[in-house]
Design a protein around this motif. Structure first.
Motif, PDB file in Angstrom:
ATOM      1  N   THR A  31       0.844  -1.194   0.000  1.00 41.92           N
ATOM      2  CA  THR A  31       0.000   0.000   0.000  1.00 41.92           C
ATOM      3  C   THR A  31       0.878   1.242   0.000  1.00 41.92           C
ATOM      4  O   THR A  31       2.021   1.221   0.452  1.00 41.92           O
ATOM      5  CB  THR A  31      -0.916   0.026   1.235  1.00 41.92           C
ATOM      6  N   PHE A  32       0.341   2.324  -0.522  1.00 41.09           N
ATOM      7  CA  PHE A  32       1.067   3.581  -0.642  1.00 41.09           C
ATOM      8  C   PHE A  32       0.223   4.714  -0.082  1.00 41.09           C
ATOM      9  O   PHE A  32      -0.986   4.764  -0.292  1.00 41.09           O
ATOM     10  CB  PHE A  32       1.398   3.871  -2.112  1.00 41.09           C
ATOM     11  N   GLU A  33       0.894   5.630   0.614  1.00 37.78           N
ATOM     12  CA  GLU A  33       0.222   6.788   1.195  1.00 37.78           C
ATOM     13  C   GLU A  33       0.922   8.057   0.715  1.00 37.78           C
ATOM     14  O   GLU A  33       2.137   8.197   0.869  1.00 37.78           O
ATOM     15  CB  GLU A  33       0.280   6.721   2.714  1.00 37.78           C
ATOM     16  N   LEU A  34       0.142   8.981   0.128  1.00 38.19           N
ATOM     17  CA  LEU A  34       0.702  10.253  -0.315  1.00 38.19           C
ATOM     18  C   LEU A  34       0.990  11.122   0.901  1.00 38.19           C
ATOM     19  O   LEU A  34       0.088  11.500   1.636  1.00 38.19           O
ATOM     20  CB  LEU A  34      -0.272  10.962  -1.261  1.00 38.19           C
ATOM     21  N   LEU A  35       2.284  11.449   1.113  1.00 32.29           N
ATOM     22  CA  LEU A  35       2.694  12.232   2.275  1.00 32.29           C
ATOM     23  C   LEU A  35       2.910  13.698   1.960  1.00 32.29           C
ATOM     24  O   LEU A  35       2.715  14.562   2.827  1.00 32.29           O
ATOM     25  CB  LEU A  35       3.992  11.659   2.871  1.00 32.29           C
ATOM     26  N   ALA A  36       3.350  14.000   0.750  1.00 32.81           N
ATOM     27  CA  ALA A  36       3.676  15.392   0.422  1.00 32.81           C
ATOM     28  C   ALA A  36       3.568  15.597  -1.080  1.00 32.81           C
ATOM     29  O   ALA A  36       3.802  14.679  -1.868  1.00 32.81           O
ATOM     30  CB  ALA A  36       5.076  15.749   0.903  1.00 32.81           C
ATOM     31  N   GLU A  37       3.216  16.821  -1.461  1.00 32.97           N
ATOM     32  CA  GLU A  37       3.130  17.188  -2.874  1.00 32.97           C
ATOM     33  C   GLU A  37       3.492  18.663  -2.992  1.00 32.97           C
ATOM     34  O   GLU A  37       3.007  19.493  -2.227  1.00 32.97           O
ATOM     35  CB  GLU A  37       1.724  16.933  -3.406  1.00 32.97           C
ATOM     36  N   GLN A  38       4.358  18.982  -3.952  1.00 35.31           N
ATOM     37  CA  GLN A  38       4.809  20.361  -4.087  1.00 35.31           C
ATOM     38  C   GLN A  38       5.265  20.631  -5.505  1.00 35.31           C
ATOM     39  O   GLN A  38       5.871  19.763  -6.157  1.00 35.31           O
ATOM     40  CB  GLN A  38       5.971  20.628  -3.118  1.00 35.31           C
ATOM     41  N   VAL A  39       4.989  21.841  -5.991  1.00 36.52           N
ATOM     42  CA  VAL A  39       5.457  22.271  -7.307  1.00 36.52           C
ATOM     43  C   VAL A  39       6.776  23.028  -7.128  1.00 36.52           C
ATOM     44  O   VAL A  39       6.856  23.969  -6.339  1.00 36.52           O
ATOM     45  CB  VAL A  39       4.422  23.169  -8.007  1.00 36.52           C
ATOM     46  N   ILE A  40       7.808  22.602  -7.854  1.00 40.72           N
ATOM     47  CA  ILE A  40       9.101  23.280  -7.841  1.00 40.72           C
ATOM     48  C   ILE A  40       9.461  23.649  -9.271  1.00 40.72           C
ATOM     49  O   ILE A  40       9.390  22.810 -10.176  1.00 40.72           O
ATOM     50  CB  ILE A  40      10.197  22.394  -7.225  1.00 40.72           C
ATOM     51  N   GLY A  41       9.829  24.906  -9.466  1.00 37.76           N
ATOM     52  CA  GLY A  41      10.134  25.396 -10.800  1.00 37.76           C
ATOM     53  C   GLY A  41      11.609  25.688 -10.993  1.00 37.76           C
ATOM     54  O   GLY A  41      12.464  25.266 -10.197  1.00 37.76           O
TER      55      GLY A  41
END
Length: 320
Positions: A31-41
């Motif tokens: 199983t997988f759990e989304l811990l963080a999400e971020q846009v970096i340019g």
């Protein structure tokens, strides 16, 4: 040949398949759990999940705005009991045109202080079954306040490797990162063998190295050509190899990276063979023959011939 404790060398690490055995990484119970999400340019930035990973992206490393995602996986570290030093996490979203080194710090379990690496996954094709599996690359790391810190380098096209994870069964989660400790290596003319420090005083690693060099010399004497491979030594790793969901061990693996090149063949040898001089020799030779076969043709329709000839080749390397 010389034996050295690994401190500052990095090399591609990889995995795959072999003598009629099959490595199935598609574990339906993971199983997988989304811990963080971020846009970096292009301006850079930091991608942080303090309990698992910190990634520092310098300005100019990404050419466009990129969404990075971090997933926690409940799968077991493949080195558990033999050097594993962290949970397994997945990162998705690296661009395929990484322009500058990216600093990655992975949280370890408190014991990763010596001869330590951050392992970064990559998709590869198993030579015997043509399954897509995950291999990994090893990056020498330093311990800093509970994290193992390494640099992902742009010239190694790691972005392409991460993008290539879309070819794998877990591509929707990116590729795995985890920590390893206590690795040594032995280098010969044509092979670089990584192994757990617990095997350092055993002479069976030398038996594996001797079998690989004997296989190299014998195939060359039969006029097999190595000219199309320009990158030496071949990476070899002695590590736990288990069939997913079973108690069976795999003797050896031969793997080619995605996308395949003549330099992308690498070997893995099951550490359960560590006290058997003869099996280490013939397994190493069997897997190396697969690598040489791929220099000529890696079409699936010839798989029966490649497997049969590699098995036949073992008799030329056996001690008894």
């Amino acid at each position: 040949m010389k034996e050295i404790a690994v401190i500052s060398i990095w090399l591609v690490a990889l995995t795959t398949i072999f003598a009629g055995c099959k490595k199935d990484n598609n574990d339906p119970e993971t199983t997988f759990e989304l811990l963080a999400e971020q846009v970096i340019g292009p301006e850079g930035g930091s991608f942080i999940s303090s309990d698992h990973l910190i990634m520092d992206v310098p300005a100019g490393a990404f050419s466009n705005a990129t969404t990075l995602q971090l997933f926690y996986s409940d799968e077991e570290n493949p080195y558990t009991g033999d050097g594993g030093a962290s949970d397994v996490i997945y990162i998705k979203g690296f661009p395929d045109d990484l322009a500058k080194p990216v600093r990655v710090a992975v949280k370890h379990d408190g014991s990763a202080t010596k001869d330590a690496y951050v392992a970064m996954g990559f998709p590869a094709i198993a030579t015997a079954t043509f399954d897509t599996v995950f291999g990994h690359k090893l990056y020498p790391a330093i311990d800093s306040s509970g994290y193992l810190v390494c640099m992902i380098l742009p010239e190694e096209k790691n972005g392409r490797d991460l993008k290539g994870s879309d070819h794998s069964h877990q591509g929707r989660y990116g590729v795995p990162f985890f920590c390893i400790r206590n690795l040594f290596y032995l280098q010969t003319d044509h092979f670089l063998i990584y192994y757990n420090s617990g095997f350092h005083n055993l002479n069976t690693i030398s038996s594996l190295a001797g079998g690989l060099e004997d296989a190299y010399a014998l195939l060359k004497s039969w006029d097999f050509s190595y000219d199309s491979r320009t990158s030496w030594p071949v990476y070899v790793e002695v590590k736990p190899l288990n069939k997913t969901g079973t108690d069976e061990n795999l003797d050896g693996l031969s793997l080619r990276g995605i996308p395949y090149t003549k330099n992308s063949g690498y070997l893995e040898i099951g550490n359960h063979l560590i006290n058997d001089h003869n099996l280490l020799r013939i397994t190493g030779g069997h897997e190396f023959f697969h690598l040489v076969q791929d220099l000529y043709n890696y079409d699936e329709k010839y798989n029966w011939l490649q497997e049969a000839s590699s098995t036949w080749f073992e008799s030329y390397l056996t001690l008894n």
